[in-house]
Scaffold this motif. Structure first.
Motif, mmCIF file in Angstrom:
data_model
loop_
_atom_site.group_PDB
_atom_site.id
_atom_site.type_symbol
_atom_site.label_atom_id
_atom_site.label_comp_id
_atom_site.label_asym_id
_atom_site.label_seq_id
_atom_site.Cartn_x
_atom_site.Cartn_y
_atom_site.Cartn_z
ATOM 1 N N LYS A 1 0.805 -1.226 0.000
ATOM 2 C CA LYS A 1 0.000 0.000 0.000
ATOM 3 C C LYS A 1 0.837 1.274 0.000
ATOM 4 O O LYS A 1 0.359 2.316 -0.453
ATOM 5 N N TYR A 2 2.041 1.222 0.551
ATOM 6 C CA TYR A 2 2.897 2.408 0.559
ATOM 7 C C TYR A 2 3.410 2.665 -0.857
ATOM 8 O O TYR A 2 3.936 1.759 -1.508
ATOM 9 N N ASP A 3 3.285 3.913 -1.324
ATOM 10 C CA ASP A 3 3.558 4.195 -2.732
ATOM 11 C C ASP A 3 4.851 4.945 -3.012
ATOM 12 O O ASP A 3 5.222 5.138 -4.167
ATOM 13 N N HIS A 4 5.573 5.391 -1.973
ATOM 14 C CA HIS A 4 6.699 6.288 -2.240
ATOM 15 C C HIS A 4 7.834 5.604 -3.011
ATOM 16 O O HIS A 4 8.422 6.203 -3.915
ATOM 17 N N ARG B 1 8.692 -1.916 -0.765
ATOM 18 C CA ARG B 1 7.766 -1.881 0.374
ATOM 19 C C ARG B 1 6.648 -2.910 0.178
ATOM 20 O O ARG B 1 5.474 -2.621 0.404
ATOM 21 N N TYR C 1 7.853 3.763 11.331
ATOM 22 C CA TYR C 1 8.056 5.209 11.241
ATOM 23 C C TYR C 1 7.422 5.922 12.430
ATOM 24 O O TYR C 1 7.996 6.851 13.001
#
Length: 279
Positions: free
Chosen positions: A146-149, A221, A255
């Protein structure tokens, strides 16, 4: 005044002029009696450098003196230039690792001869090697949750021609990032994973990767633990990108917990996976 300038230009053109030189051949440009036209274009084409052809040589084995010199001299002896060379030694295991990026466009032997020379040096120095001539662009698959960075970073750099590869597919265990893939025109495949379906879904992922002839898998990720079987299917061809908080902040929400503890600097770690791993 304009008439004088024109006359001066005409007089200069009528003279035989020895023009500039383009290494390694001097170009003589002449005009006037005995010369029909400038031959600058032909000279430029003759002096145009050949497009570099980049090969990658990876070496690893027990550390000893002379390894760097041996492979550098070998490549130079075959007419290859070195773009870059990186090496390190794991002192705990006394293992040496080196990656050499070299240009073989001016090689005055052939690939078979160079490969034979590399094998001879490896046998003599008890080293292992992997040679990639880079004749075909690497086919890459990105796995993400789900993390897109990380995904954005990879796709934008690829669009800017900073990553010399073809991104063939994006695989996820959630559908959330499909709009990003659609925006870049890259196929997006979802394999929903639960505790009961994990083995079956991973088998389907491997089938897709093999059907697409994937050379490299990037875990950007991807919040799942991949099995040893997955790593064995892509030996030394899985790269894992994750935060640099391990082992201080293991588990979910690293984080947030790092921020609560007052951590000011966040880094990223990229490693090659050869056994069971997770993001």
């Amino acid at each position: 005044m304009k008439v004088l300038v024109c006359l001066w230009l005409f007089a200069a053109a009528a003279l035989s002029i020895e023009a500039f030189s383009l290494s390694p051949t001097k170009i003589r440009v002449t005009s006037g009696p005995g010369s029909s036209s400038f031959r600058l274009l032909d000279a430029l084409q003759e002096n145009q450098e050949e497009t570099p052809r980049r090969g990658i040589l990876r070496v690893f084995g027990p550390d000893r003196n002379g390894i760097v010199a041996a492979f550098s001299q070998l490549l130079n002896g075959h007419g290859c230039g070195i773009f870059s060379s990186e090496q390190s030694t794991d002192t705990a295991t006394n293992m040496f690792f080196q990656r050499i990026s070299f240009d073989y466009s001016s090689m005055h032997t052939d690939e078979i001869t160079l490969e034979s020379g590399i094998r001879e040096v490896c046998t003599r120095m008890n080293m292992n090697t992997d040679l990639d001539w880079n004749k075909n662009r690497k086919r890459v698959a990105i796995m993400v949750s789900k993390y897109d960075h990380c995904l954005w970073e990879l796709l934008l750099r690829h669009k800017a021609d900073e990553l010399d590869c073809d991104i063939s597919v994006i695989i996820s265990n959630h559908p959330d990032l499909k709009p990003i893939a659609d925006n870049f025109g890259i196929p997006f495949e979802v394999f929903k994973i639960t505790k009961d379906t994990k083995k079956e879904q991973e088998a389907r992922e491997l089938e897709l990767l093999n059907n697409l002839d994937i050379d490299l898998v990037i875990l950007a990720r991807y919040m799942q633990i991949i099995s040893d079987n997955f790593c064995r299917a892509f030996p030394h061809r899985v790269i894992n990108i994750h935060h640099s908080f391990l082992p201080a902040f293991i588990g979910a929400r690293p984080y947030h917990r790092a921020h609560e503890r007052g951590v000011k600097l966040i880094g990223a770690t990229v490693r090659n996976e050869a056994s069971c791993c997770s993001s």
